[in-house]
Scaffold this motif. Structure first.
Motif, short mmCIF file in Angstrom:
data_model
loop_
_atom_site.label_atom_id
_atom_site.label_comp_id
_atom_site.label_asym_id
_atom_site.label_seq_id
_atom_site.Cartn_x
_atom_site.Cartn_y
_atom_site.Cartn_z
N ARG A 39 43.90 47.20 30.58
CA ARG A 39 45.32 47.11 30.91
C ARG A 39 45.62 47.78 32.24
O ARG A 39 46.76 47.82 32.68
CB ARG A 39 46.17 47.75 29.80
N THR A 40 44.61 48.37 32.86
CA THR A 40 44.78 48.95 34.19
C THR A 40 43.64 48.45 35.07
O THR A 40 42.66 47.91 34.58
CB THR A 40 44.71 50.49 34.15
N GLY A 41 43.78 48.65 36.36
CA GLY A 41 42.70 48.32 37.28
C GLY A 41 42.82 46.93 37.87
O GLY A 41 43.80 46.20 37.64
N ALA A 42 41.78 46.56 38.62
CA ALA A 42 41.84 45.33 39.40
C ALA A 42 41.95 44.07 38.53
O ALA A 42 42.43 43.04 38.99
CB ALA A 42 40.59 45.25 40.27
N ALA A 44 43.45 43.94 35.47
CA ALA A 44 44.50 44.08 34.46
C ALA A 44 45.40 42.85 34.32
O ALA A 44 45.77 42.49 33.20
CB ALA A 44 45.35 45.32 34.77
N PRO A 45 45.76 42.17 35.42
CA PRO A 45 46.67 41.02 35.24
C PRO A 45 46.10 39.97 34.28
O PRO A 45 46.86 39.27 33.60
CB PRO A 45 46.80 40.44 36.65
N ILE A 48 45.51 42.01 30.42
CA ILE A 48 46.69 42.35 29.60
C ILE A 48 47.10 41.20 28.66
O ILE A 48 47.25 41.43 27.46
CB ILE A 48 47.87 42.79 30.50
N HIS A 213 32.97 42.05 44.32
CA HIS A 213 34.06 42.69 43.55
C HIS A 213 35.02 43.40 44.49
O HIS A 213 34.58 44.05 45.41
CB HIS A 213 33.43 43.68 42.57
N PRO A 214 36.33 43.37 44.27
CA PRO A 214 37.02 42.63 43.21
C PRO A 214 37.37 41.19 43.62
O PRO A 214 37.96 40.49 42.83
CB PRO A 214 38.29 43.45 43.00
N VAL A 216 38.81 40.30 46.88
CA VAL A 216 39.92 40.14 47.82
C VAL A 216 39.45 39.79 49.24
O VAL A 216 40.25 39.45 50.08
CB VAL A 216 40.82 41.40 47.87
N GLY A 239 40.33 37.68 37.65
CA GLY A 239 41.32 38.61 38.19
C GLY A 239 41.86 38.15 39.53
O GLY A 239 42.05 36.96 39.77
N VAL A 240 42.05 39.11 40.41
CA VAL A 240 42.70 38.83 41.69
C VAL A 240 41.87 37.88 42.56
O VAL A 240 42.40 37.24 43.46
CB VAL A 240 43.00 40.15 42.42
N SER A 243 43.51 34.18 42.47
CA SER A 243 44.71 33.90 43.27
C SER A 243 44.41 34.05 44.75
O SER A 243 44.95 33.32 45.59
CB SER A 243 45.87 34.81 42.85
N PRO A 269 48.07 34.10 35.61
CA PRO A 269 47.92 35.12 36.67
C PRO A 269 47.14 34.60 37.88
O PRO A 269 47.18 35.21 38.94
CB PRO A 269 47.13 36.24 35.98
N GLN B 113 50.74 52.52 38.36
CA GLN B 113 50.64 51.39 37.43
C GLN B 113 51.49 51.61 36.19
O GLN B 113 52.04 50.67 35.62
CB GLN B 113 49.18 51.16 37.04
N ASP B 119 50.63 44.03 36.87
CA ASP B 119 50.52 42.60 37.16
C ASP B 119 50.31 42.37 38.66
O ASP B 119 50.37 43.29 39.45
CB ASP B 119 51.81 41.88 36.73
N PHE B 223 46.43 46.03 41.94
CA PHE B 223 45.59 47.22 42.02
C PHE B 223 44.54 47.18 43.12
O PHE B 223 44.18 48.21 43.70
CB PHE B 223 44.90 47.45 40.66
N SER B 224 44.03 45.97 43.43
CA SER B 224 42.95 45.89 44.42
C SER B 224 43.36 46.41 45.78
O SER B 224 42.50 46.71 46.60
CB SER B 224 42.47 44.45 44.55
#
Lengths: 438, 302
Positions: A39-42, A44-45, A48, A213-214, A216, A239-240, A243, A269, B113, B119, B223-224
């Motif tokens: 639920r936290t970190g890179a 999380a979106p 969760i 990782h992650p 971006v 994750g990110v 997107s 997400p 956070q 998100d 977060f990134s």
């Protein structure tokens, strides 16, 4: 001041006694349902909504049914941050509670790789629905792993089947270019052998571009794509990274309708942060999104209307929320199956493993539990721990996902020998004698 | 020939633009180090916190108000850091202050956070998303230029100019440099150390906000962004910890170097080399200039 200290002490003692009482109650009628979440970190979106779906289904079973055949589920989360070391730490912390965990679902291929070595000793099944090691579909070697619904090899095969159809047939694939943009991790590397096999067979040119990782930093990858102009880009991100990939595709003018994400790269997400730019983006779907299913009606009625839901109400029905629901449902049904064999009492990991291996979710049963239309029938066996290997392709229209293909089933004739060969290599390396399933 | 020059220039330009973004984060590190001698490991966490604050405030406030409120929150954060962490550590070794900033990093990461959510939040500054295509002709296909990257480059340029004036032409700027040289000596001539630290952390907070805006527009606010700060470390190794122009030049060299390496050398290594290649470039520079390209050579008499 003294009164405040006395009050605090009284509260602490009451809480302690309540904990002791809860402990004794759970020993009688609760099962340890550990949940590894992020639920936290890179990541999380994406972590969760999946965690919320799981939490809500467990809460629904407890609230509506009083547990499974009278045995309540003691749900406990542990935050992994998608890090393998923290995942293993969570596993060690939770595995022994309340007489032992029923199963683990780490939602991480890295953690799955690490736990695969541990679960046989602890006799706890590892449910990795839609992820994990592809060769773990062979239950003779991977007794404790259950990659239900589909492995990454199945996903890669399904994607190739789809783009072959879209291109006009196998003969039209010769000379085409497919580029895989993948998360540089065990997860991202999984589909490569299958995509290479198909490249040799169908004659398309295959290129794989890792993203660290992650995820971006993708500019170099997408400049290579701009230069190479592949016919299709497959995205194996999480994750990110997903997107970001869509944003970079916009930045190099690569058409989104030529992009296909695996089922972990085709959720809200992944597309919502890019706004309208993601229109036309495709991805695999293990199940539909939305709330037009009986189970959602129940979730709203028993949880959200009573203020007991875990998610934001408007996010119920999102792709990863639904996957969390399904993941929890598969475990619940495995426990029910096990109880038919061992009686209505808290199940051990070993008994749940039996339940998973004998899981037979028929269309009738799926309807009974409110998942009609959400999942297709699944039949697991000693030989086949995958149970089902189907997916559809859905496309983002800027607001919703819409299906653009029917169910596509992975080619077992091609994949099964590959799974068995890889499982045999694993068993030789680890000196594991495969079980007989006859 | 032109077919090959086009892609090369495109990768080079893309790398330079990415480098400007790294430089924006590196600026925050340099500012605090230059003015207080502290290597602020929390700079990445501050970028994330600032961007999260802005994007969540923009849900209820117009941009200008949200930006002003975010600046105020960053100043409040600087105040809290100065009062609760730095003030008790005055005159301690630089390493102890560095360790304290690691603690601040974890706190801000978690607190941000918890407060604002985990998100991915979209930060729309109204910039066009479709790339501009230049030099077509003569180059077949032209060269793509991202408007977001151009925005970042212009912002970074303006920040550098503003900070250069601040450090070299104002009384506060000179006091900042004096504090960096020696805490005790600066205090003995009447420079209020605590006020100076508050100012420099506040300025670094605002720089973090601008960096967060540039990165957030590009990647979404999530977060990134905190991890992106790691890309600034090779930049400051190369550019020198005390030089603002060094942060910019270092960013450009690292950005261009890593993208060209990824595209032209990467395939030989199976790809994915850009992260570690940036450190290789930085370490190579250190071999010849241990103080970095623009850093101050430290000579201590023994």
């Amino acid at each position: 001041m003294q009164a405040r200290i006395t009050g605090a002490l009284a509260a602490a003692i009451t809480a302690g006694l309540a904990g002791l009482w809860a402990g004794s109650a759970s020993a009688q009628g609760e099962m340890n349902w550990p949940t590894l979440v992020y639920r936290t970190g890179a990541y999380a979106p994406n972590g969760i909504p999946f965690a919320n779906g799981q939490a809500d289904y467990v809460a629904l079973v407890n609230e509506r049914d009083g547990g499974i055949n009278g045995v309540k589920l003691a749900y406990e989360e542990c935050e992994t941050g998608y890090a393998t070391d923290r995942g293993v730490e969570c596993y060690e912390r939770l595995k022994g509670k309340l007489g032992g965990a029923v199963a683990f679902s780490p939602l991480s291929t890295g953690i799955t790789f690490a736990l695969t070595e541990k679960v046989p000793g602890d006799k706890i099944p590892l449910l990795t629905a839609g992820y994990g090691r592809s060769e773990s579909a062979d239950g003779r070697v991977f007794t404790w792993n259950f990659p239900l619904l589909g492995t990454y090899w199945s996903a890669a095969d399904i994607l190739i089947q789809h783009v072959t159809k879209v291109s006009g047939g196998a003969d039209k694939m010769k000379g085409k270019k497919i580029t895989l943009v993948y998360h540089d991790s065990p997860y991202g590397k999984e589909p490569i052998p299958v995509l290479q096999d198909h490249a040799a067979k169908l004659g398309y040119k295959f290129e794989a571009i890792p993203v660290t990782h992650p995820g971006v930093e993708q500019k170099a990858a997408w400049l290579q794509i701009r230069q190479g102009r592949p016919d299709f880009v497959f995205l194996w991100g999480w994750g990110v990274m997903n997107s970001t990939a869509i944003k970079e595709a916009v930045a190099v003018n690569y058409p989104r309708n030529k992009m296909y994400g695996v089922w972990w790269a085709a959720a809200e997400p992944d597309v919502m942060p890019t706004g309208d730019d993601a229109k036309g983006y495709n991805g695999l779907a293990l199940h539909p999104s939305g709330t037009a299913f009986q189970v959602h009606t129940e979730v709203f009625k028993h949880l959200y209307d009573r203020g007991k839901g875990t998610s934001k109400r408007e996010e119920v029905g999102h792709v990863l929320y639904n996957r969390g629901l399904i993941d929890a449902m598969l475990k619940v049904e495995a426990i029910r199956t096990a109880m038919k064999q061992y009686g209505n009492k808290p199940m051990t990991g070993e008994q749940v493993r039996w339940g998973l291996e004998n899981l037979n979710l028929t269309a009738e049963r799926i309807k009974e539990i409110g998942f009609d239309g959400l999942v297709t029938p699944i039949k697991v066996s000693c030989l086949d721990h995958e149970g089902s290997r189907k997916a559809r392709v859905h496309q983002w229209d800027g607001k919703h996902w819409n299906f653009v293909s029917d169910w596509i089933e992975a080619d077992t004739k091609y994949l099964r020998p590959k799974v068995e060969a890889a499982a045999a290599a694993y068993s030789a390396e680890k000196k594991i004698a495969p079980r007989s399933c006859s | 020939m032109l077919e090959e020059i086009g892609p090369f220039l495109e990768v080079l330009l893309g790398g330079l633009m990415a480098g400007v973004l790294y430089a924006l984060v590196a600026l925050g590190f340099v500012l605090i180090f230059k003015a207080s001698g502290v290597f602020n490991f929390a700079q990445g966490a501050m970028v994330l916190f600032a961007a999260l604050t802005l994007v969540r405030l923009m849900e209820v406030l117009p941009f200008v108000l949200a930006f002003a409120a975010s600046c105020a929150i960053m100043v409040a954060l600087a105040f809290a850091i100065e009062r609760l962490v730095l003030r008790p550590l005055v005159n301690q070794e630089g390493l102890i202050l560095f360790m304290a900033t690691i603690g601040i990093t974890f706190f801000i990461d978690g607190f941000g956070q918890t407060l604002w959510g985990s998100d991915i939040y979209t930060l729309e500054l109204g910039l066009p998303k479709s790339p501009w295509i230049i030099l077509d002709p003569p180059l077949p296909g032209g060269i793509l230029v991202s408007p977001v990257d151009v925005f970042a480059a212009v912002t970074a340029g303006a920040l550098v100019a503003g900070l250069a004036v601040f450090f070299n032409r104002t009384k506060v700027g000179r006091a900042l440099r004096a504090v960096a040289d020696d805490h005790q000596a600066a205090q003995s001539v009447g420079i209020p150390l605590n006020t100076i630290w508050l100012i420099v952390w506040s300025v670094a907070g605002v720089v973090a906000l601008v960096a967060g805006m540039a990165w957030g527009t590009k990647l979404g606010v999530q977060f990134s962004l905190a991890l992106v700060a790691l890309k600034a470390i090779p930049v400051i190794i190369l550019g020198g910890l005390t030089s603002i122009p060094g942060a910019i030049v270092g960013g450009l060299i690292i950005g261009a170097g890593e993208k060209l390496a990824e595209v032209y050398i990467g395939p030989a290594f199976g790809g994915g080399i850009e992260n570690w290649f940036a450190y290789v470039v930085a370490l190579l520079f250190l071999l010849f200039r241990p103080q970095g390209l623009f850093g101050e050579r430290i000579i201590e008499r023994v």
